[in-house]
Motif scaffolding. Structure first.
Motif, PDB file in Angstrom:
ATOM      1  N   PHE A 170      25.491 -95.455 -30.590  1.00 46.85           N
ATOM      2  CA  PHE A 170      26.573 -96.574 -30.668  1.00 46.85           C
ATOM      3  C   PHE A 170      26.476 -97.381 -31.982  1.00 46.85           C
ATOM      4  CE2 PHE A 170      28.023-100.930 -29.698  1.00 46.85           C
ATOM      5  CZ  PHE A 170      29.056-100.586 -29.030  1.00 46.85           C
ATOM      6  N   VAL A 171      27.376 -97.822 -32.691  1.00 52.33           N
ATOM      7  CA  VAL A 171      27.560 -98.818 -33.656  1.00 52.33           C
ATOM      8  C   VAL A 171      28.231 -99.880 -33.439  1.00 52.33           C
ATOM      9  CG1 VAL A 171      28.229 -99.047 -36.167  1.00 52.33           C
ATOM     10  CG2 VAL A 171      27.394 -96.757 -35.263  1.00 52.33           C
ATOM     11  N   ALA A 172      29.318 -99.752 -32.841  1.00 55.77           N
ATOM     12  CA  ALA A 172      30.255-100.935 -32.490  1.00 55.77           C
ATOM     13  C   ALA A 172      31.228-100.624 -31.688  1.00 55.77           C
ATOM     14  CB  ALA A 172      30.660-101.679 -34.048  1.00 55.77           C
ATOM     15  N   GLY A 173      31.969-101.713 -31.098  1.00 57.76           N
ATOM     16  CA  GLY A 173      33.214-101.217 -30.276  1.00 57.76           C
ATOM     17  C   GLY A 173      33.747-102.615 -29.778  1.00 57.76           C
ATOM     18  N   ALA A 174      35.167-102.389 -29.254  1.00 56.63           N
ATOM     19  CA  ALA A 174      35.642-103.870 -28.661  1.00 56.63           C
ATOM     20  C   ALA A 174      37.057-103.266 -28.221  1.00 56.63           C
ATOM     21  CB  ALA A 174      35.676-104.873 -29.328  1.00 56.63           C
ATOM     22  N   GLY A 175      37.433-104.028 -27.283  1.00 56.21           N
ATOM     23  CA  GLY A 175      39.214-103.951 -27.042  1.00 56.21           C
ATOM     24  C   GLY A 175      39.665-105.189 -28.013  1.00 56.21           C
ATOM     25  N   LEU A 176      40.775-104.949 -28.375  1.00 56.98           N
ATOM     26  CA  LEU A 176      41.545-106.040 -29.279  1.00 56.98           C
ATOM     27  C   LEU A 176      42.627-106.717 -28.611  1.00 56.98           C
ATOM     28  CD1 LEU A 176      41.949-103.803 -32.357  1.00 56.98           C
ATOM     29  CD2 LEU A 176      40.116-105.250 -31.778  1.00 56.98           C
ATOM     30  N   GLN A 177      42.797-107.885 -28.827  1.00 55.56           N
ATOM     31  CA  GLN A 177      43.844-108.800 -28.020  1.00 55.56           C
ATOM     32  C   GLN A 177      45.153-108.240 -28.516  1.00 55.56           C
ATOM     33  OE1 GLN A 177      43.529-111.094 -26.094  1.00 55.56           O
ATOM     34  NE2 GLN A 177      41.527-111.570 -25.994  1.00 55.56           N
ATOM     35  N   ARG A 178      46.079-108.160 -27.503  1.00 56.07           N
ATOM     36  CA  ARG A 178      47.364-107.462 -27.807  1.00 56.07           C
ATOM     37  C   ARG A 178      48.204-108.351 -28.822  1.00 56.07           C
ATOM     38  NH1 ARG A 178      50.440-104.879 -22.792  1.00 56.07           N
ATOM     39  NH2 ARG A 178      49.371-103.107 -23.751  1.00 56.07           N
ATOM     40  N   GLN A 179      48.488-107.703 -29.786  1.00 56.30           N
ATOM     41  CA  GLN A 179      49.604-108.057 -30.834  1.00 56.30           C
ATOM     42  C   GLN A 179      48.991-109.458 -31.362  1.00 56.30           C
ATOM     43  OE1 GLN A 179      51.904-106.168 -31.865  1.00 56.30           O
ATOM     44  NE2 GLN A 179      51.717-104.630 -30.487  1.00 56.30           N
ATOM     45  N   ARG A 180      47.823-109.734 -31.599  1.00 57.31           N
ATOM     46  CA  ARG A 180      47.275-111.046 -32.142  1.00 57.31           C
ATOM     47  C   ARG A 180      46.700-110.520 -33.317  1.00 57.31           C
ATOM     48  NH1 ARG A 180      44.364-114.799 -27.607  1.00 57.31           N
ATOM     49  NH2 ARG A 180      46.646-114.891 -26.096  1.00 57.31           N
ATOM     50  N   ALA A 181      47.185-110.390 -34.406  1.00 54.10           N
ATOM     51  CA  ALA A 181      47.019-110.084 -35.725  1.00 54.10           C
ATOM     52  C   ALA A 181      47.526-111.019 -36.762  1.00 54.10           C
ATOM     53  CB  ALA A 181      47.304-108.744 -36.089  1.00 54.10           C
ATOM     54  N   SER A 182      46.790-111.293 -37.800  1.00 54.09           N
ATOM     55  CA  SER A 182      47.235-112.128 -38.853  1.00 54.09           C
ATOM     56  C   SER A 182      47.125-110.952 -40.029  1.00 54.09           C
ATOM     57  CB  SER A 182      46.515-113.234 -39.166  1.00 54.09           C
ATOM     58  OG  SER A 182      46.584-114.031 -38.250  1.00 54.09           O
ATOM     59  N   ILE A 183      48.152-110.752 -41.080  1.00 48.69           N
ATOM     60  CA  ILE A 183      48.093-109.974 -41.922  1.00 48.69           C
ATOM     61  C   ILE A 183      48.100-110.929 -43.199  1.00 48.69           C
ATOM     62  CG2 ILE A 183      49.613-108.136 -43.347  1.00 48.69           C
ATOM     63  CD1 ILE A 183      48.901-107.627 -40.257  1.00 48.69           C
ATOM     64  N   VAL A 184      46.957-110.526 -44.043  1.00 46.78           N
ATOM     65  CA  VAL A 184      46.733-111.336 -45.126  1.00 46.78           C
ATOM     66  C   VAL A 184      46.980-110.392 -46.522  1.00 46.78           C
ATOM     67  CG1 VAL A 184      44.859-112.599 -46.725  1.00 46.78           C
ATOM     68  CG2 VAL A 184      44.606-112.622 -43.966  1.00 46.78           C
ATOM     69  N   GLY A 185      47.730-110.650 -47.190  1.00 46.82           N
ATOM     70  CA  GLY A 185      48.278-109.924 -48.631  1.00 46.82           C
ATOM     71  C   GLY A 185      47.192-109.981 -49.521  1.00 46.82           C
ATOM     72  N   PRO A 186      47.376-109.206 -50.670  1.00 43.22           N
ATOM     73  CA  PRO A 186      46.819-109.655 -51.702  1.00 43.22           C
ATOM     74  C   PRO A 186      46.627-110.953 -52.458  1.00 43.22           C
ATOM     75  CG  PRO A 186      47.971-107.111 -51.680  1.00 43.22           C
ATOM     76  CD  PRO A 186      48.374-108.108 -50.580  1.00 43.22           C
ATOM     77  N   ASP A 187      47.880-111.173 -52.198  1.00 46.52           N
ATOM     78  CA  ASP A 187      48.094-112.691 -53.066  1.00 46.52           C
ATOM     79  C   ASP A 187      47.600-113.940 -52.080  1.00 46.52           C
ATOM     80  OD1 ASP A 187      49.705-112.750 -50.570  1.00 46.52           O
ATOM     81  OD2 ASP A 187      51.773-112.952 -52.029  1.00 46.52           O
ATOM     82  N   GLY A 188      46.796-113.570 -51.040  1.00 47.42           N
ATOM     83  CA  GLY A 188      46.574-114.670 -50.083  1.00 47.42           C
ATOM     84  C   GLY A 188      47.415-115.013 -49.167  1.00 47.42           C
ATOM     85  N   LEU A 189      48.810-114.497 -48.962  1.00 45.78           N
ATOM     86  CA  LEU A 189      49.782-115.096 -48.162  1.00 45.78           C
ATOM     87  C   LEU A 189      49.246-114.417 -46.523  1.00 45.78           C
ATOM     88  CD1 LEU A 189      52.599-116.182 -47.362  1.00 45.78           C
ATOM     89  CD2 LEU A 189      53.494-113.956 -47.918  1.00 45.78           C
ATOM     90  N   VAL A 190      49.420-115.413 -45.865  1.00 49.34           N
ATOM     91  CA  VAL A 190      49.064-114.954 -44.467  1.00 49.34           C
ATOM     92  C   VAL A 190      50.188-114.930 -43.663  1.00 49.34           C
ATOM     93  CG1 VAL A 190      47.835-115.710 -42.470  1.00 49.34           C
ATOM     94  CG2 VAL A 190      46.809-116.087 -44.641  1.00 49.34           C
ATOM     95  N   VAL A 191      50.461-113.869 -42.954  1.00 50.15           N
ATOM     96  CA  VAL A 191      51.709-113.897 -42.025  1.00 50.15           C
ATOM     97  C   VAL A 191      51.111-113.294 -40.574  1.00 50.15           C
ATOM     98  CG1 VAL A 191      53.862-112.380 -41.404  1.00 50.15           C
ATOM     99  CG2 VAL A 191      53.206-112.944 -43.724  1.00 50.15           C
ATOM    100  N   ASP A 192      51.743-113.889 -39.468  1.00 48.67           N
ATOM    101  CA  ASP A 192      51.090-113.788 -38.236  1.00 48.67           C
ATOM    102  C   ASP A 192      51.947-112.225 -38.000  1.00 48.67           C
ATOM    103  OD1 ASP A 192      49.695-115.705 -37.688  1.00 48.67           O
ATOM    104  OD2 ASP A 192      51.305-117.159 -36.765  1.00 48.67           O
ATOM    105  N   GLY A 193      51.208-111.191 -37.522  1.00 54.05           N
ATOM    106  CA  GLY A 193      51.744-109.853 -37.270  1.00 54.05           C
ATOM    107  C   GLY A 193      51.492-109.403 -36.153  1.00 54.05           C
TER     108      GLY A 193
END
Length: 124
Positions: free
Chosen positions: A41-64
């Motif tokens: 075992f190295v790592a693992g987890a369940g992820l919160q449903r549809q709770r993502a933030s997308i960070v672009g190369p320019d630093g712009l953050v969009v809830d995704g």
């Protein structure tokens, strides 16, 4: 040894009745404990449903995630294993426990990152 990502898509377990979820959780934790006991075992987890933030190369953050995204990861485990066959065997155990299909992907080898992690661990 090679690291493998074993994952399932968000919503893959939606078919499971709510009253069965405690048993599924127990079964999934038993497989993870088996992996811990086996030293893979190295790592693992369940992820919160549809709770993502997308960070672009320019630093712009969009809830995704991005609207065009059809599938997102719902949970994962990373195991350090000797072969793809061994990874497929573990994925089968996880699929049975979670009552859902699992995707198996080999992680790219990165000796430089491994060296950084070893050096960090050595200093601690």
């Amino acid at each position: 040894m090679t690291r493998y990502l074993i994952s399932f898509n968000d919503g893959a377990m939606d078919h499971i009745p709510a009253e069965d979820l405690p048993e599924v959780g127990k079964d999934a934790h038993a497989v993870i404990q088996e992996a811990v006991n086996a030293g893979v075992f190295v790592a693992g987890a369940g992820l919160q449903r549809q709770r993502a933030s997308i960070v672009g190369p320019d630093g712009l953050v969009v809830d995704g995630p991005y609207p065009e995204t059809k599938e997102v990861i719902g949970g994962f485990v990373v195991l350090d294993l000797a072969s793809k066959e061994e990874a497929l065997s573990w994925a089968a155990k996880i699929a049975r426990a979670c009552r859902s299909a699992q995707e198996v992907r080999e992680l790219m080898d990165d000796p430089e990152m491994d060296a950084m992690l070893r050096e960090t661990a050595r200093r601690e």
